[in-house]
Write a protein that holds these residues in place. Structure first.
Motif, PDB file in Angstrom:
ATOM      1  N   PHE A  70      29.076  36.681  41.052  1.00 33.69           N
ATOM      2  CA  PHE A  70      29.939  35.670  41.661  1.00 33.69           C
ATOM      3  C   PHE A  70      31.056  35.205  40.727  1.00 33.69           C
ATOM      4  CE2 PHE A  70      26.758  34.669  45.019  1.00 33.69           C
ATOM      5  CZ  PHE A  70      27.629  34.549  46.087  1.00 33.69           C
ATOM      6  N   ALA A  71      31.147  35.792  39.540  1.00 34.29           N
ATOM      7  CA  ALA A  71      32.111  35.308  38.547  1.00 34.29           C
ATOM      8  C   ALA A  71      33.562  35.430  39.016  1.00 34.29           C
ATOM      9  CB  ALA A  71      31.922  36.033  37.218  1.00 34.29           C
ATOM     10  N   SER A  72      33.872  36.510  39.748  1.00 37.05           N
ATOM     11  CA  SER A  72      35.248  36.739  40.195  1.00 37.05           C
ATOM     12  C   SER A  72      35.237  37.642  41.423  1.00 37.05           C
ATOM     13  CB  SER A  72      36.063  37.406  39.084  1.00 37.05           C
ATOM     14  OG  SER A  72      35.568  38.713  38.846  1.00 37.05           O
ATOM     15  N   VAL A  73      36.380  37.733  42.061  1.00 35.70           N
ATOM     16  CA  VAL A  73      36.529  38.644  43.202  1.00 35.70           C
ATOM     17  C   VAL A  73      36.270  40.082  42.744  1.00 35.70           C
ATOM     18  CG1 VAL A  73      38.199  39.625  44.842  1.00 35.70           C
ATOM     19  CG2 VAL A  73      38.084  37.151  44.512  1.00 35.70           C
ATOM     20  N   ALA A  74      36.768  40.431  41.559  1.00 37.26           N
ATOM     21  CA  ALA A  74      36.572  41.789  41.047  1.00 37.26           C
ATOM     22  C   ALA A  74      35.084  42.101  40.888  1.00 37.26           C
ATOM     23  CB  ALA A  74      37.306  41.960  39.711  1.00 37.26           C
ATOM     24  N   ASN A  75      34.323  41.157  40.341  1.00 39.74           N
ATOM     25  CA  ASN A  75      32.878  41.368  40.161  1.00 39.74           C
ATOM     26  C   ASN A  75      32.170  41.489  41.501  1.00 39.74           C
ATOM     27  OD1 ASN A  75      33.613  40.870  37.507  1.00 39.74           O
ATOM     28  ND2 ASN A  75      31.826  39.624  37.071  1.00 39.74           N
ATOM     29  N   LEU A  76      32.528  40.651  42.457  1.00 37.28           N
ATOM     30  CA  LEU A  76      31.929  40.731  43.794  1.00 37.28           C
ATOM     31  C   LEU A  76      32.213  42.092  44.419  1.00 37.28           C
ATOM     32  CD1 LEU A  76      32.512  37.278  45.529  1.00 37.28           C
ATOM     33  CD2 LEU A  76      30.326  38.376  45.068  1.00 37.28           C
ATOM     34  N   ALA A  77      33.449  42.557  44.289  1.00 36.75           N
ATOM     35  CA  ALA A  77      33.826  43.849  44.870  1.00 36.75           C
ATOM     36  C   ALA A  77      33.021  44.985  44.246  1.00 36.75           C
ATOM     37  CB  ALA A  77      35.320  44.090  44.679  1.00 36.75           C
TER      38      ALA A  77
END
Length: 85
Positions: A70-77
């Motif tokens: 959940f740290a960033s959009v990139a991590n979620l993706a």
């Protein structure tokens, strides 16, 4: 991956009723919580449900890695790409 980033940004805006934001306001690598977008634990629950519904991917609240996903959009993706059925 950019398409997924934009889908996730749209999902965040819609799931959390952030109508005053556009996908351009959410930086792909910026933190979603605290200093970045400023989301809180309730937002995390809502977002987790929206991700489950949209991508059929479950984020386990008890998993120690969930905070990192959940740290960033990139991590979620990255997480969704790796776990999508």
């Amino acid at each position: 991956m950019n398409t997924l980033h934009n889908e996730l940004k749209t999902l965040i805006i819609e799931a959390l009723n952030l109508e005053d934001l556009t996908i351009d306001d959410i930086e792909t690598d910026a933190p979603l919580f605290g200093e970045g977008l400023g989301l809180d634990s309730i937002d995390a629950l809502e977002l987790g449900l929206a991700i489950k519904k949209a991508y059929n991917v479950v984020l386990d609240a008890d998993d120690s890695n969930t905070r990192e996903h959940f740290a960033s959009v990139a991590n979620l993706a990255t997480f969704i790409s790796a776990n999508k059925a």
